[in-house]
Scaffold this active site. Structure first.
Site, short mmCIF file in Angstrom:
data_model
loop_
_atom_site.label_atom_id
_atom_site.label_comp_id
_atom_site.label_asym_id
_atom_site.label_seq_id
_atom_site.Cartn_x
_atom_site.Cartn_y
_atom_site.Cartn_z
N CYS A 156 21.37 -100.77 -69.05
CA CYS A 156 21.57 -101.98 -68.26
C CYS A 156 21.93 -103.12 -69.22
O CYS A 156 21.82 -102.98 -70.44
CB CYS A 156 20.31 -102.30 -67.47
SG CYS A 156 18.94 -102.93 -68.48
N HIS A 179 11.98 -100.57 -70.05
CA HIS A 179 12.99 -99.53 -69.85
C HIS A 179 12.91 -98.56 -71.02
O HIS A 179 12.41 -98.90 -72.10
CB HIS A 179 14.38 -100.15 -69.78
CG HIS A 179 14.61 -100.97 -68.56
ND1 HIS A 179 15.87 -101.36 -68.15
CD2 HIS A 179 13.75 -101.49 -67.64
CE1 HIS A 179 15.79 -102.07 -67.04
NE2 HIS A 179 14.50 -102.17 -66.71
N GLU A 200 15.11 -97.46 -73.12
CA GLU A 200 15.77 -97.91 -74.34
C GLU A 200 14.93 -98.96 -75.07
O GLU A 200 14.80 -98.90 -76.30
CB GLU A 200 17.15 -98.50 -74.02
CG GLU A 200 18.11 -97.52 -73.38
CD GLU A 200 18.08 -97.53 -71.85
OE1 GLU A 200 19.06 -97.08 -71.24
OE2 GLU A 200 17.06 -97.99 -71.27
#
Length: 162
Positions: free
Chosen positions: A88, A58, A60
């Site tokens: 998330c 992801h 991040e």
């Protein structure tokens, strides 16, 4: 512990640009992230690369990996992360573990879930409360621009959710 952080729209715009780059490359969904120190010096700019074969890639997590490599440490005290979408649960946990003080995000988990992404509907506020995290959350930052990014992605032919 977080100190007062002034929002930096230019850093969120860099995250949005990074997300667009990833979309155009076909590497992942409409997600980007930037990590900077409290003076605004950028340590990492990343986009989602899940479609290259790593479900944990992801934006991040990619940004955290890059910033940790730049600093030579697994801890990022004194930094801020800008994410185009609410992290998330995996990403919020990584932000917590990396000791990032603040997270600014644009769209909500519900926004991307409506597009078909396989999201767990656990908000950052809930994770912070249940986990006792010191991360300061700044929701809905440049929300309209981040929603426009989701709309751009939604209109693409052949887009993939995961």
């Amino acid at each position: 512990m977080s100190t007062i952080v002034h929002p930096a729209p230019d850093l969120m715009r860099r995250a949005i640009d990074a997300a667009r780059e990833g979309i155009l490359r076909g590497e992942g969904g409409p997600f980007g992230a930037v990590i900077a120190d409290r003076e605004g010096n950028v340590l990492a700019v990343a986009h989602n690369t899940v479609l290259l074969g790593d479900a944990t890639a992801h934006a991040e997590v990619n940004a955290i990996r890059e910033a940790c490599a730049a600093r030579g440490t697994p801890f990022l005290e004194g930094t801020v992360i800008y994410s185009t979408t609410e992290p998330c649960p995996m990403c919020f946990s990584a932000i917590h573990w990396a000791r990032i003080g603040d997270v600014f995000w644009g769209t909500r988990i519900e926004d991307v879930a409506r597009l078909g992404f396989n999201e767990m509907p656990i908000s950052n506020e809930t994770m912070k409360r249940l986990g006792g995290s010191p991360v300061t959350i700044h929701p809905d930052f440049l929300r309209d621009q981040c929603l426009a990014l989701l709309e751009e992605w939604r209109r693409l032919p052949g887009r993939r959710t995961y």
